[in-house]
Motif scaffolding. Structure first.
Motif, PDB file in Angstrom:
ATOM      1  N   THR A  52       4.245   2.435   0.785  1.00 22.95           N
ATOM      2  CA  THR A  52       3.934   2.174   2.295  1.00 22.95           C
ATOM      3  C   THR A  52       4.222   1.052   2.917  1.00 22.95           C
ATOM      4  N   ARG A  53       4.442   1.246   4.346  1.00 23.67           N
ATOM      5  CA  ARG A  53       4.800   0.135   5.052  1.00 23.67           C
ATOM      6  C   ARG A  53       3.723  -1.003   4.837  1.00 23.67           C
ATOM      7  N   LEU A  54       2.359  -0.778   4.791  1.00 23.69           N
ATOM      8  CA  LEU A  54       1.685  -1.897   4.761  1.00 23.69           C
ATOM      9  C   LEU A  54       1.765  -2.555   3.128  1.00 23.69           C
ATOM     10  N   ASP A  55       2.431  -1.930   2.261  1.00 24.83           N
ATOM     11  CA  ASP A  55       2.612  -2.528   0.939  1.00 24.83           C
ATOM     12  C   ASP A  55       3.426  -3.575   1.137  1.00 24.83           C
ATOM     13  N   LEU A  56       4.540  -3.341   1.976  1.00 27.80           N
ATOM     14  CA  LEU A  56       5.657  -4.106   2.200  1.00 27.80           C
ATOM     15  C   LEU A  56       5.229  -5.233   3.115  1.00 27.80           C
ATOM     16  N   ILE A  57       4.557  -5.017   3.783  1.00 26.88           N
ATOM     17  CA  ILE A  57       4.019  -6.105   4.725  1.00 26.88           C
ATOM     18  C   ILE A  57       3.137  -7.101   4.016  1.00 26.88           C
ATOM     19  N   GLU A  58       2.340  -6.495   3.095  1.00 28.65           N
ATOM     20  CA  GLU A  58       1.374  -7.259   2.246  1.00 28.65           C
ATOM     21  C   GLU A  58       2.410  -8.250   1.407  1.00 28.65           C
ATOM     22  N   ALA A  59       3.240  -7.766   0.882  1.00 25.83           N
ATOM     23  CA  ALA A  59       4.415  -8.411  -0.221  1.00 25.83           C
ATOM     24  C   ALA A  59       5.081  -9.785   0.716  1.00 25.83           C
ATOM     25  N   VAL A  60       5.218  -9.310   1.797  1.00 24.09           N
ATOM     26  CA  VAL A  60       5.861 -10.362   2.750  1.00 24.09           C
ATOM     27  C   VAL A  60       4.891 -11.398   2.899  1.00 24.09           C
TER      28      VAL A  60
END
Length: 185
Positions: A52-60
């Motif tokens: 999900t987009r949120l997963d990528l945001i969290e990684a960043v």
């Protein structure tokens, strides 16, 4: 423990780095396909790492959030409970202003426990904020009715409200001042 292949690790790191750049340029709604292209991988690779987009945001944001948690923990020992809370809230606001759309995408989902999107990182962020606020309440320097979720939502709302303004830093500081003054007992 399963070993991660070197190319998979490299892809992951490239995706996070390119997402960081794209989010800074275009906000957190940046095209995921464009991020994958910039990282030199197929879109499917991006979605395997980040469903999900949120997963990528969290990684960043993982490192920045960890730093905020650490700052908050350090503020728990500060002499002035109100200044400790205000210092941490200001750092949280600065973090929320990092990427356009961040406050809407992350802060609200991090506080909305019923949706189930609260990650470990955001739960820790919320926890340290709640501890700082409780400490300030016990010291009698914050109004008793102040709720930690509301305070964090207000920080996110300030970031959202100023994100597209020409003088966003000045407006954020003015609104932050109003918030902090409203917290005082």
């Amino acid at each position: 423990m399963v070993a991660v292949r070197a190319d998979a690790r490299r892809n992951y790191e490239q995706l996070v780095e390119q997402a960081r750049i794209a989010f800074a340029e275009f906000g957190v709604e940046a095209s995921l396909d464009e991020i994958a292209r910039r990282a030199g991988v197929a879109s499917g690779t991006l979605y395997r790492h980040f469903p999900t987009r949120l997963d990528l945001i969290e990684a960043v944001l993982a490192e920045q959030i960890a730093e905020l948690v650490e700052l908050g923990r350090g503020q728990l020992d500060a002499e002035d409970a109100f200044d400790a809370l205000a210092t941490w809230l200001r750092a949280t606001l600065t973090h929320a202003l990092t990427y356009r759309g961040l406050s809407a995408a992350v802060m609200n989902s991090a506080l909305d426990h019923e949706v189930g999107l609260v990650s470990t990182w955001h739960a820790r962020l919320f926890e340290v904020g709640a501890e700082l606020l409780a400490r300030a309440r016990r010291a009698g320097v914050v109004a008793a009715e102040v709720d930690e979720a509301d305070v964090l939502r207000m920080v996110g709302a300030i970031a959202w409200a100023v994100q597209d303004t020409a003088d966003s830093a000045a407006r954020a500081e003015r609104l932050f001042g109003l918030l902090v003054n409203g917290l005082r007992a």
